[in-house]
Design a protein around this motif. Sequence first.
Motif, short mmCIF file in Angstrom:
data_model
loop_
_atom_site.label_atom_id
_atom_site.label_comp_id
_atom_site.label_asym_id
_atom_site.label_seq_id
_atom_site.Cartn_x
_atom_site.Cartn_y
_atom_site.Cartn_z
N MET A 1 68.39 16.11 71.22
CA MET A 1 68.06 14.84 71.86
C MET A 1 68.31 13.70 70.87
SD MET A 1 64.68 13.86 74.00
CE MET A 1 65.27 14.95 75.28
N LYS A 2 69.10 12.73 71.29
CA LYS A 2 69.53 11.69 70.34
C LYS A 2 68.94 10.30 70.62
CE LYS A 2 72.10 13.85 67.47
NZ LYS A 2 71.17 14.23 66.40
N LYS A 3 68.59 10.04 71.89
CA LYS A 3 68.12 8.69 72.23
C LYS A 3 66.89 8.80 73.11
CE LYS A 3 71.85 5.31 72.56
NZ LYS A 3 72.58 4.43 73.47
N ILE A 4 65.79 8.19 72.66
CA ILE A 4 64.59 8.17 73.50
C ILE A 4 64.09 6.72 73.62
CG2 ILE A 4 63.94 10.52 72.83
CD1 ILE A 4 61.70 9.26 71.10
N ALA A 5 63.20 6.51 74.59
CA ALA A 5 62.60 5.18 74.75
C ALA A 5 61.09 5.33 74.86
CB ALA A 5 63.16 4.48 75.99
N VAL A 6 60.39 4.25 74.56
CA VAL A 6 58.94 4.24 74.66
C VAL A 6 58.51 2.98 75.40
CG1 VAL A 6 58.79 3.27 72.30
CG2 VAL A 6 56.75 4.22 73.38
N LEU A 7 57.49 3.13 76.26
CA LEU A 7 56.90 1.94 76.89
C LEU A 7 55.39 2.05 76.90
CD1 LEU A 7 55.78 2.65 79.99
CD2 LEU A 7 58.18 2.44 80.57
N THR A 8 54.74 0.89 76.98
CA THR A 8 53.30 0.83 77.15
C THR A 8 53.04 0.25 78.53
OG1 THR A 8 53.35 -1.29 75.97
CG2 THR A 8 52.65 0.65 74.72
N SER A 9 52.04 0.79 79.21
CA SER A 9 51.84 0.39 80.60
C SER A 9 50.36 0.29 80.93
CB SER A 9 52.54 1.42 81.49
OG SER A 9 52.12 1.33 82.82
N GLY A 10 50.05 -0.50 81.96
CA GLY A 10 48.66 -0.67 82.39
C GLY A 10 47.91 -1.56 81.42
N GLY A 11 46.59 -1.41 81.39
CA GLY A 11 45.77 -2.23 80.47
C GLY A 11 46.09 -1.88 79.03
N ASP A 12 46.31 -2.90 78.21
CA ASP A 12 46.56 -2.60 76.80
C ASP A 12 45.31 -1.98 76.18
OD1 ASP A 12 45.70 -5.48 77.23
OD2 ASP A 12 45.23 -5.20 75.12
N ALA A 13 45.53 -1.17 75.15
CA ALA A 13 44.40 -0.51 74.49
C ALA A 13 44.63 -0.60 72.98
CB ALA A 13 44.30 0.94 74.92
N PRO A 14 43.58 -0.94 72.21
CA PRO A 14 43.76 -1.04 70.76
C PRO A 14 44.22 0.32 70.20
CG PRO A 14 41.65 -1.97 71.43
CD PRO A 14 42.21 -1.26 72.63
N GLY A 15 45.33 0.31 69.53
CA GLY A 15 45.91 1.57 69.02
C GLY A 15 47.28 1.82 69.62
N MET A 16 47.61 1.09 70.68
CA MET A 16 48.94 1.26 71.28
C MET A 16 50.04 0.98 70.25
SD MET A 16 48.81 -0.18 75.18
CE MET A 16 48.55 0.97 76.55
N ASN A 17 49.83 -0.06 69.44
CA ASN A 17 50.85 -0.38 68.44
C ASN A 17 51.03 0.75 67.42
OD1 ASN A 17 51.84 -2.84 69.34
ND2 ASN A 17 50.16 -3.98 68.40
N ALA A 18 49.92 1.34 67.04
CA ALA A 18 50.00 2.46 66.09
C ALA A 18 50.78 3.63 66.72
CB ALA A 18 48.60 2.90 65.67
N ALA A 19 50.60 3.82 68.01
CA ALA A 19 51.33 4.90 68.70
C ALA A 19 52.82 4.58 68.75
CB ALA A 19 50.76 5.09 70.11
N ILE A 20 53.17 3.32 69.05
CA ILE A 20 54.59 2.93 69.08
C ILE A 20 55.20 3.19 67.70
CG2 ILE A 20 56.18 0.97 69.29
CD1 ILE A 20 54.05 -0.31 71.20
N ARG A 21 54.50 2.76 66.67
CA ARG A 21 54.99 2.94 65.29
C ARG A 21 55.24 4.42 65.00
NH1 ARG A 21 51.77 4.01 60.79
NH2 ARG A 21 52.37 3.12 58.78
N ALA A 22 54.28 5.27 65.42
CA ALA A 22 54.40 6.70 65.14
C ALA A 22 55.60 7.30 65.89
CB ALA A 22 53.11 7.41 65.53
N ILE A 23 55.80 6.84 67.12
CA ILE A 23 56.91 7.37 67.93
C ILE A 23 58.24 6.97 67.30
CG2 ILE A 23 58.07 7.07 70.18
CD1 ILE A 23 55.05 6.87 71.29
N VAL A 24 58.34 5.71 66.90
CA VAL A 24 59.60 5.23 66.31
C VAL A 24 59.88 5.99 65.01
CG1 VAL A 24 60.71 3.23 65.24
CG2 VAL A 24 59.50 2.97 67.41
N ARG A 25 58.89 6.07 64.15
CA ARG A 25 59.16 6.67 62.83
C ARG A 25 59.36 8.17 62.93
NH1 ARG A 25 55.69 2.69 58.75
NH2 ARG A 25 56.98 0.87 59.26
N THR A 26 58.66 8.83 63.83
CA THR A 26 58.87 10.28 64.00
C THR A 26 60.25 10.52 64.62
OG1 THR A 26 56.50 10.57 64.38
CG2 THR A 26 57.91 12.42 64.98
N GLY A 27 60.61 9.68 65.60
CA GLY A 27 61.92 9.83 66.25
C GLY A 27 63.05 9.67 65.24
#
Length: 323
Positions: free
Chosen positions: A1-27
């Motif tokens: 798998m070479k290309k993935i995307a991430v989105l946040t949806s619904g009510g924002d929740a504190p920690g969403m940014n940390a999850a985005i960061r983890a997804i990007v850096r792990t990917g």
Amino acid sequence: MKKIAVLTSGGDAPGMNAAIRAIVRTGIDAGMDVYGVRQGYAGLIAGDFVYLSRRDVGGIMHTGGTMLGSARCDEFRTLEGRQKAIDALCKQGIEALVVIGGNGSQAGAYDLWQMGYPVVGVASTIDNDLEGSDVTIGVDTAINVALEAIDRLKVTAASHRRAFLVEVMGRKCGYVALVSGIAGGAEVVVISEREVAPEEVARELRAAYERGKNHALVVVAEGAQNNAQKLIQHFEADEGAIGFGLRATILGHVQRGANPTSADRLLATRLGHGAVRALARGERGVLIGLRGDHLASTPLGEIVGRQKPLDLSLFELARIMAQ
Ligand code: F6P
């Protein structure tokens, strides 16, 4: 798998940014290109993608909200809308999508999966009502915000011998109210899972004063039938007979805007990392959550449309501690 995307949806929740960061850096660590989708499912339909480098997600972990934006999107509820979303993903050459969000968002992810598009969900909602995860991203921070308010209200309550009421968020689920009530030392907790009639609330508060307490606090879940509005009405209509007034504070969205606690940053980092690892292993159509202290994958079909039941032994704990 070479290309993935991430989105946040619904009510924002504190920690969403940390999850985005983890997804990007792990990917990136796994040799993938990672794209962010702006404004949740609405942005997905519009094909609003942004390439994210490791540096693009620097300096966001400690912030609440979501750097990608979020939205509640009616068009995505239609088959045509979802097809547009899949077409946009395919046009960009994106092979899988990570959805960070709560119940409604994971239902959307499941719809995409049922249409054959590979998705993985990350459990994120301040309500902590999602099956498949003992705890969800954002709830710890939301409870801490409620606690800060409760602690302050108790100080003024004790000075004036007044009763105070705090209504907290949680949609239909009483988890945030119950845990805030226990940790904040509330005299009464009102949640939809255990309704308490206004007369009973008044009785409990009076009893608290009679036992020598110099404050009396009610924590109410927004989803309770006897919510803040109902209780205020009762106390205003009958103040003479009840013997004291009730001051109310409705916390609302204040609870969503705080910087994430260490617990939420760690949880979000673990779940985000786990989601990408799951995709790399070939898992599809699952929610990544935490069970005990381990990451768990649960098929989306087993969690959508359900609300995680509340552990009602906590209600008994709240009752005993209030004495
Ligand atoms: O699901 C998270 C939540 O904050 C709930 O606690 C609350 O009922 C709802 O979202 C509020 O939604 P909105 O931000 O769309 O008003």
